[in-house]
Write an enzyme that holds these catalytic residues in place. Structure first.
Site, PDB file in Angstrom:
ATOM      1  N   ALA A  65       0.803  -1.223   0.000  1.00 27.11           N
ATOM      2  CA  ALA A  65       0.000   0.000   0.000  1.00 27.11           C
ATOM      3  C   ALA A  65       0.836   1.274   0.000  1.00 27.11           C
ATOM      4  CB  ALA A  65      -0.915  -0.002   1.213  1.00 27.11           C
ATOM      5  N   LEU A  69       2.270   1.991  -7.381  1.00 26.24           N
ATOM      6  CA  LEU A  69       1.001   1.582  -8.000  1.00 26.24           C
ATOM      7  C   LEU A  69      -0.168   1.934  -7.082  1.00 26.24           C
ATOM      8  CD1 LEU A  69      -0.548   0.092 -10.236  1.00 26.24           C
ATOM      9  CD2 LEU A  69      -0.146  -2.028  -8.990  1.00 26.24           C
ATOM     10  N   LEU A 301      -8.092  -3.811 -21.268  1.00 28.79           N
ATOM     11  CA  LEU A 301      -9.407  -4.437 -21.411  1.00 28.79           C
ATOM     12  C   LEU A 301     -10.498  -3.615 -20.730  1.00 28.79           C
ATOM     13  CD1 LEU A 301      -8.569  -8.214 -20.944  1.00 28.79           C
ATOM     14  CD2 LEU A 301      -9.006  -6.969 -23.044  1.00 28.79           C
ATOM     15  N   HIS A 361      -1.174  -5.921 -23.596  1.00 28.44           N
ATOM     16  CA  HIS A 361      -2.197  -4.961 -24.037  1.00 28.44           C
ATOM     17  C   HIS A 361      -2.551  -5.138 -25.517  1.00 28.44           C
ATOM     18  CE1 HIS A 361      -1.374  -3.286 -20.218  1.00 28.44           C
ATOM     19  NE2 HIS A 361      -0.445  -2.422 -20.561  1.00 28.44           N
ATOM     20  N   LYS A 448       8.088   3.890 -27.167  1.00 23.21           N
ATOM     21  CA  LYS A 448       8.210   5.051 -26.283  1.00 23.21           C
ATOM     22  C   LYS A 448       9.031   6.091 -27.003  1.00 23.21           C
ATOM     23  CE  LYS A 448       7.572   2.599 -21.976  1.00 23.21           C
ATOM     24  NZ  LYS A 448       6.394   3.200 -21.376  1.00 23.21           N
ATOM     25  N   GLN A 484      -7.258   6.086 -27.372  1.00 24.62           N
ATOM     26  CA  GLN A 484      -6.889   7.282 -26.603  1.00 24.62           C
ATOM     27  C   GLN A 484      -5.810   8.037 -27.360  1.00 24.62           C
ATOM     28  OE1 GLN A 484      -5.462   5.092 -23.179  1.00 24.62           O
ATOM     29  NE2 GLN A 484      -3.348   5.358 -23.785  1.00 24.62           N
ATOM     30  N   ARG A 576       9.465   8.766 -35.547  1.00 20.69           N
ATOM     31  CA  ARG A 576       8.504   7.690 -35.838  1.00 20.69           C
ATOM     32  C   ARG A 576       9.035   6.324 -35.421  1.00 20.69           C
ATOM     33  NH1 ARG A 576       8.001   6.951 -41.353  1.00 20.69           N
ATOM     34  NH2 ARG A 576       6.618   5.255 -40.797  1.00 20.69           N
TER      35      ARG A 576
END
Ligand code: BG6
Length: 696
Positions: A65, A69, A301, A361, A448, A484, A576
């Site tokens: 915790a 993340l 997802l 992904h 990236k 997105q 690119r």
């Protein structure tokens, strides 16, 4: 809209059927009038739907915790759901981590994670009060015992309050509670944590039961004693407890409740590095928890446009009819970021973009694009169809993958290995060997430090077969699903330019979400997925079988790249990507990966006025002579053979070798995206001549 509504209701029903949590006869709308007055909502929130009943008894435990993340994603997401009344009203949030904090200290941490100046202080306080903390190392069983004990105390308190609450007086007492364990820790800890939780929970339950039994016996003895005269020197209850070490120990035990507890474990990637390490992780975990209890997050997802793929495909006959090798020339799933590792070099350098993005992904998105219609939208049926696609995918060949590393990657202080060969860019072509897709290249491209940040699916169609000559040079249709930013779906279609002259131009038919659904905020992927865990819906989580199948596709190429010590091609930050990616595209008869297979090309010099009866199609066919460029990547790509298919026949077209590419003014006009945010990379990476496949 009707089909979407049906879909939602079917999903809701299947979720309810699959869940044993039935605290209320119907799923409560979140617009219900809570009498707790805890959180303010907006009209947009009142319209929101949550698959989770408000009166569910849920405890969310975050393992790790204090980490990144949890602090950047999980806590803010939980708070966002909480303040919009999308979480159960009595939810408990319990943190467990190495930091030697008290619950009070943890609440300060939570405050920092969820703070936003525009949010009312009262809401934050309410949320903070629902948060608790237990410190400990992940290999300390007694700390897990303390964690479970803390949870059980709070849960027992909540249960008693629930029974007393007037709102629930008329309702049936709850019989079930849910515990969600969010593993915000490295995957090698998953199995050990699960084991400690299971073992210590069993011990704690045994102790609680034993204490309850002892108390029952004690009560019986007390009743007997009360009937008899008190012996001289007898003390009160407190003295009796002192005299009994067993009772003193059990005094700290949480009181028993009649609740049955369902446990759900949320796991984050990476799930291994290859097929073997993934299999090892799976088998370690299977010894502790069942597949049914596992929710493997792939947050792609949970993205709205990714979820929409099934509706788009299966609720529209216009797409169903063209979704195959006869009509589709290529499918591209593209992920771009205009920043580098952003301080995550320590993690990233261990994995690289193939493992970080392609294997999970992008492959998941590919599976949704390529799968057959499932029998229903239940998790079981969706996962079964995705799995078939993954099994039909040939393992990636090293000839079909290009890797790159952006210039400056090795200077990142978080990248320790200054000789690292980790790829920050990869373009890979996969082949699905089934009757629907045989021969269609599925391109997965991720990088990236590229020109801009974007994730999209491009379904690129064949050129119109058998078109009259006036239309022969038209650009091919393309369906773009922009995941997105700026969620958007558009068709690139050919259209006559209005006017007395004859000109065909490709235009976009847009479904821009911000203009069509402006009244509602799109849910964040994590928001949706966390709610779905509570609702026991596995549809948007990755199964163990899918995971293994995904690794089987990538492992041979990853191992071969490693063994051959292939050095990723360096590309400039903000470009690119490496020029070799274009060469890989040429191999499949594609000008370049990205948009526009055969884009409309604007002539630099306006054409001479056409003869009165000629067909003045303004699609340019002549290109300026290619100029040799010292900055070009690999030598002229090999001759490629592309296949264009018509509904009745497939014709092999020999594509001439591409000359040294020249920078061409490609008119992307209305049909394409606005200029990139970064400086145009054309100096380094010239655009290539579109292939004319229309002669078929
Ligand atoms: C994560 C990757 O899974 O997804 C990151 O580990 C990447 O490297 C991120 O940046 C992208 O997620 P999103 O939602 O911002 O596209």
């Amino acid at each position: 809209m009707t089909s979407v509504a049906n879909w939602a209701s079917q999903r809701r029903n299947s979720v309810r059927a699959g869940s044993s949590q039935r605290l209320t006869p119907t799923v409560e709308k979140n617009s219900d009038s809570d009498d707790d007055g805890s959180a303010s909502t907006t009209s947009e929130d009142h319209a929101a739907f949550s698959p989770v009943p408000r009166d569910m008894l849920a405890t969310i435990v975050i393992l790790g915790a204090d980490g990144n993340l949890s602090s950047k994603k999980i806590l803010p997401t939980l708070y966002s759901l909480w303040r919009r009344r999308l979480l159960p009203r009595d939810v408990l949030v319990v943190g467990f981590a190495r930091q030697d904090w008290t619950s009070e200290r943890f609440r300060k941490h939570v405050f920092k994670c969820i703070y936003h100046p525009s949010m009312p202080q009262a809401e934050r306080k309410e949320f903070q009060e629902r948060c608790h903390y237990q410190s400990g190392q992940f290999n300390e069983p007694d700390k897990f015992r303390a964690l479970l004990s803390l949870m059980a105390h709070e849960e027992a308190r909540r249960y008693q309050e629930r029974l007393r609450a007037p709102l629930f007086a008329a309702r049936v007492a709850p019989t079930t509670q849910v515990r969600m364990y969010y593993m915000a820790v490295p995957p090698f800890l998953y199995a050990d944590i699960a084991r400690h939780l299971r073992v210590e929970a069993a011990r704690l339950t045994a102790d609680i039961d034993a204490a309850a039994a002892a108390a029952a016996v004690g009560a019986g003895a007390e009743q007997t004693a009360a009937a008899a005269p008190a012996p001289a020197g007898a003390t009160t209850n407190g003295a009796t407890a002192e005299a009994s070490p067993t009772l003193a120990a059990t005094a700290a035990l949480p009181p028993p409740t009649p609740l049955r507890t369902e446990e759900r474990f949320v796991l984050e990637k990476p799930f291994g590095r290859d097929t073997d390490s993934c299999a090892a992780l799976l088998s370690q975990l299977q010894k502790q928890i069942t597949e049914e209890e596992i929710y493997r997050i792939d947050h792609y997802l949970g993205k709205e446009l990714v979820m929409n793929l099934l509706v788009l495909r299966f609720a529209n006959v216009c797409f169903q009819g063209v979704w195959d090798r006869q009509h589709v020339k290529a499918v591209q799933v593209i992920f771009k970021e205009d920043f580098g590792t952003a301080g995550r070099g320590g993690y990233f350098d261990e994995y690289g973009i193939i493992r970080d993005v392609l294997q999970n992904h992008l492959l998941q998105v590919l599976a949704l694009v390529a799968m057959e219609q499932p029998l229903s939208f239940s998790a079981e049926h969706i996962r079964a169809e995705k799995l078939k696609v993954l099994h039909a995918c040939r393992p990636l060949s090293t000839d079909d993958v290009v890797t790159g590393q952006y210039a400056g990657y090795l200077d990142d202080p978080s990248v320790e290995n200054k000789q690292s060969r980790t790829e920050t860019f990869a373009a890979a072509v996969l082949h699905i060997n089934n009757p629907r897709w045989a021969g269609v290249p599925f391109v997965l491209k991720a990088g990236k430090a590229l020109t801009d940040s974007k994730a999209e699916v491009r379904v690129q169609f064949h050129a119109v077969p058998g078109a009259v000559s006036a239309l022969a040079s038209c650009a091919a249709n393309e369906l773009v699903i922009r995941v997105q930013p700026e969620e958007l779906i558009y068709w690139k279609v050919n259209n006559k330019v209005p006017g007395l002259h004859f000109e065909v131009q490709q235009q976009r038919m847009d479904l821009l979400y911000s203009s069509k659904f402006f009244e509602r905020k799109l849910p964040e992927a994590y928001e949706r997925l966390l709610l779905e865990v509570l609702a026991a819906d596995h549809s948007h989580f990755v199964s163990g079988e899918e995971l293994v199948a995904s690794w089987q596709i990538f492992t041979p190429a990853l191992q071969a790249l490693h063994a051959s010590r292939r050095v990723p091609e360096v590309y400039p930050f903000g470009s690119r990507g490496p020029p070799s990616a274009d060469a890989l595209a040429h191999k499949y008869g594609i000008t370049k990966f990205g948009g526009g297979l055969t884009p409309y090309v604007k002539k630099e010099v306006p054409p001479a006025p056409p003869a009165a009866h000629s067909s003045p199609m303004s699609v340019a066919k002549k290109r300026p002579s290619p100029k040799p460029s010292p900055k070009l990547g690999p030598a002229t790509p090999p001759r490629a053979t592309a296949t264009t298919s018509t509904p009745t026949s497939a014709t092999a077209v020999t594509v001439p070798p591409l000359p040294e590419p020249a920078i061409l003014p490609v008119h992307v006009g209305a049909a394409d995206a606005p200029p990139p945010l970064m400086p145009k990379p054309s100096e380094e990476l010239p655009s290539l001549r579109p292939l004319d496949l229309s002669g078929a």
